[in-house]
Motif scaffolding. Structure first.
Motif, mmCIF file in Angstrom:
data_model
loop_
_atom_site.group_PDB
_atom_site.id
_atom_site.type_symbol
_atom_site.label_atom_id
_atom_site.label_comp_id
_atom_site.label_asym_id
_atom_site.label_seq_id
_atom_site.Cartn_x
_atom_site.Cartn_y
_atom_site.Cartn_z
ATOM 1 N N THR A 65 -39.032 -88.190 11.771
ATOM 2 C CA THR A 65 -39.249 -88.461 10.355
ATOM 3 C C THR A 65 -38.405 -87.517 9.505
ATOM 4 O O THR A 65 -38.020 -86.420 9.939
ATOM 5 C CB THR A 65 -40.733 -88.315 9.976
ATOM 6 O OG1 THR A 65 -41.143 -86.955 10.140
ATOM 7 C CG2 THR A 65 -41.601 -89.222 10.833
ATOM 8 N N TYR A 66 -38.147 -87.942 8.276
ATOM 9 C CA TYR A 66 -37.222 -87.214 7.410
ATOM 10 C C TYR A 66 -37.593 -85.740 7.271
ATOM 11 O O TYR A 66 -36.734 -84.855 7.409
ATOM 12 C CB TYR A 66 -37.158 -87.876 6.028
ATOM 13 C CG TYR A 66 -36.397 -87.041 5.025
ATOM 14 C CD1 TYR A 66 -35.008 -86.939 5.078
ATOM 15 C CD2 TYR A 66 -37.073 -86.306 4.053
ATOM 16 C CE1 TYR A 66 -34.311 -86.145 4.190
ATOM 17 C CE2 TYR A 66 -36.379 -85.512 3.151
ATOM 18 C CZ TYR A 66 -35.003 -85.431 3.220
ATOM 19 O OH TYR A 66 -34.332 -84.637 2.340
ATOM 20 N N TRP A 67 -38.863 -85.454 7.005
ATOM 21 C CA TRP A 67 -39.240 -84.061 6.761
ATOM 22 C C TRP A 67 -39.211 -83.219 8.031
ATOM 23 O O TRP A 67 -39.221 -81.997 7.969
ATOM 24 C CB TRP A 67 -40.607 -83.989 6.080
ATOM 25 C CG TRP A 67 -40.478 -84.262 4.611
ATOM 26 C CD1 TRP A 67 -40.685 -85.451 3.980
ATOM 27 C CD2 TRP A 67 -40.080 -83.346 3.597
ATOM 28 N NE1 TRP A 67 -40.435 -85.327 2.637
ATOM 29 C CE2 TRP A 67 -40.070 -84.038 2.362
ATOM 30 C CE3 TRP A 67 -39.721 -81.994 3.596
ATOM 31 C CZ2 TRP A 67 -39.727 -83.436 1.162
ATOM 32 C CZ3 TRP A 67 -39.379 -81.387 2.396
ATOM 33 C CH2 TRP A 67 -39.393 -82.113 1.197
ATOM 34 N N ASP A 68 -39.149 -83.857 9.202
ATOM 35 C CA ASP A 68 -38.996 -83.105 10.454
ATOM 36 C C ASP A 68 -37.566 -82.619 10.649
ATOM 37 O O ASP A 68 -37.333 -81.660 11.386
ATOM 38 C CB ASP A 68 -39.401 -83.962 11.657
ATOM 39 C CG ASP A 68 -40.894 -84.222 11.711
ATOM 40 O OD1 ASP A 68 -41.664 -83.381 11.217
ATOM 41 O OD2 ASP A 68 -41.294 -85.265 12.262
ATOM 42 N N VAL A 69 -36.603 -83.314 10.033
ATOM 43 C CA VAL A 69 -35.186 -82.977 10.250
ATOM 44 C C VAL A 69 -34.445 -82.747 8.939
ATOM 45 O O VAL A 69 -33.213 -82.704 8.919
ATOM 46 C CB VAL A 69 -34.480 -84.086 11.068
ATOM 47 C CG1 VAL A 69 -35.017 -84.136 12.491
ATOM 48 C CG2 VAL A 69 -34.631 -85.451 10.398
ATOM 49 N N ARG A 70 -35.174 -82.594 7.864
ATOM 50 C CA ARG A 70 -34.548 -82.459 6.543
ATOM 51 C C ARG A 70 -33.513 -81.343 6.514
ATOM 52 O O ARG A 70 -32.377 -81.538 6.070
ATOM 53 C CB ARG A 70 -35.621 -82.204 5.485
ATOM 54 C CG ARG A 70 -35.090 -81.955 4.075
ATOM 55 C CD ARG A 70 -36.256 -81.797 3.112
ATOM 56 N NE ARG A 70 -35.795 -81.540 1.759
ATOM 57 C CZ ARG A 70 -35.614 -80.343 1.238
ATOM 58 N NH1 ARG A 70 -35.836 -79.259 1.990
ATOM 59 N NH2 ARG A 70 -35.213 -80.195 -0.005
ATOM 60 N N GLN A 71 -33.878 -80.156 7.000
ATOM 61 C CA GLN A 71 -32.969 -79.023 6.944
ATOM 62 C C GLN A 71 -31.744 -79.259 7.818
ATOM 63 O O GLN A 71 -30.619 -78.912 7.434
ATOM 64 C CB GLN A 71 -33.684 -77.733 7.382
ATOM 65 C CG GLN A 71 -32.847 -76.475 7.225
ATOM 66 C CD GLN A 71 -32.349 -76.291 5.791
ATOM 67 O OE1 GLN A 71 -33.129 -76.362 4.843
ATOM 68 N NE2 GLN A 71 -31.053 -76.053 5.614
ATOM 69 N N GLN A 72 -31.935 -79.860 8.979
ATOM 70 C CA GLN A 72 -30.817 -80.109 9.884
ATOM 71 C C GLN A 72 -29.854 -81.156 9.302
ATOM 72 O O GLN A 72 -28.634 -81.064 9.495
ATOM 73 C CB GLN A 72 -31.339 -80.575 11.250
ATOM 74 C CG GLN A 72 -32.038 -79.490 12.054
ATOM 75 C CD GLN A 72 -33.396 -79.100 11.485
ATOM 76 O OE1 GLN A 72 -34.102 -79.934 10.913
ATOM 77 N NE2 GLN A 72 -33.764 -77.830 11.629
ATOM 78 N N LEU A 73 -30.381 -82.143 8.592
ATOM 79 C CA LEU A 73 -29.512 -83.119 7.929
ATOM 80 C C LEU A 73 -28.726 -82.462 6.798
ATOM 81 O O LEU A 73 -27.552 -82.782 6.570
ATOM 82 C CB LEU A 73 -30.345 -84.290 7.386
ATOM 83 C CG LEU A 73 -31.048 -85.169 8.428
ATOM 84 C CD1 LEU A 73 -31.909 -86.213 7.728
ATOM 85 C CD2 LEU A 73 -30.046 -85.836 9.354
#
Length: 297
Positions: free
Chosen positions: A236-244
């Motif tokens: 989900t977006y908030w799981d990978v937000r920083q990496q994106l």
């Protein structure tokens, strides 16, 4: 009926042990046993099954549990309303949240909350399992899911779409899939709780079983595997937000399909007598989810 006895009962239910509850409450085990027995005698029913190692609720105990929770919430609400400072936030806030989301979004909120409210204590349980928040005495749980019908009260906090993503080096070696057919030829990192990936194709939801060499029960492990270039992950977006944002993971968009949308929910046992500590936590979380950067809405 004494509220203190009800509080002891809920502590026993949460700890699943008379001895553990007595340690948490700083009471003698015999005192805990007597107070629960007194409550049972007053109600005229047996509330707990007791063994030498554990306790569990009887059917009557299960039926009484929502009333017990409401009694403590009513006491807390009354104290807040009639105390010296109606806006004062005090007490023990118990929150359950998914592991990666909790680490990335909730943990950074704790310092501000504790600084602003010196008499607040926070217990944060991070787990990818959905816990019974009533039985375990949680004030609320943060859930990222398509919610099923429930007697719990749910409040939508923000959108949290599923994202296909991979490390740049994986895409450089294997290419970037442009459609579902090409995706099926890639190594797809599997979460054991989601055996089939939910895709919306031509406006209809379909679930595809994709192949990969890595399967894990942990969202954090799936993200780590993706960062190592082991395949494409669906998170989900908030799981990978920083990496994106920092480019260590790259979002993959398919021409012929979209991922099933998800939302972030705050789930509470009841909407009545919501303590001030819960309200300020939800306000802080809403503010964080509406901050700079793509929120998924």
């Amino acid at each position: 009926m004494q509220v203190s006895d009800v509080r002891i009962l809920l502590a026993v239910v949460a700890a699943k042990s008379l001895a553990a509850a007595s340690r948490q409450l700083d009471l003698a085990p015999m005192q805990v046993t007597r107070r629960v027995a007194a409550l049972e005698e007053e109600l005229g029913v047996r509330l707990l099954h007791r063994t030498t190692r554990s306790v569990s609720l009887t059917a009557e105990g299960e039926a009484f549990l929502p009333y017990a929770t409401s009694m403590l919430e009513a006491e807390e609400s009354a104290k807040g309303e009639l105390g010296r400072s109606p806006n004062q936030v005090t007490g023990h806030l118990k929150v359950s949240a998914p592991t990666v989301f909790g680490q990335a979004v909730i943990v950074p909120l704790l310092g501000h909350l504790l600084l602003a409210h010196p008499e607040l204590r926070i217990e944060l349980d991070l787990s990818d399992r959905q816990l019974d928040i009533v039985a375990r005495g949680f004030d609320l749980a943060i859930r990222i899911a398509t919610l099923r019908d429930s007697e719990l009260v749910a409040r939508r906090m923000a959108a949290n779409p599923r994202v296909l993503c991979a490390a740049p080096r994986y895409l450089a070696l294997n290419g970037c899939p442009r459609n579902v057919l090409e995706l099926e030829r890639h190594d797809c990192i599997q979460l054991s709780a989601v055996s089939r990936w939910p895709l919306i194709i031509n406006g209809e939801l379909t679930r595809r079983r994709l192949q990969g060499r890595v399967t894990t029960s942990s969202v954090e492990a799936a993200r780590s595997a993706a960062l190592q270039g082991l395949g494409i992950a669906m998170l989900t977006y908030w799981d990978v937000r920083q990496q994106l944002l920092d480019g260590t993971l790259v979002e993959i968009r398919l021409d012929d399909a979209q991922m099933e949308p998800l939302d972030i929910w705050a789930v509470m046992p009841t909407r009545r007598f919501v303590p001030a500590r819960v309200k300020v936590f939800i306000e802080a979380l809403e503010h964080a989810l509406s901050g700079p950067g793509y929120s998924g809405d």
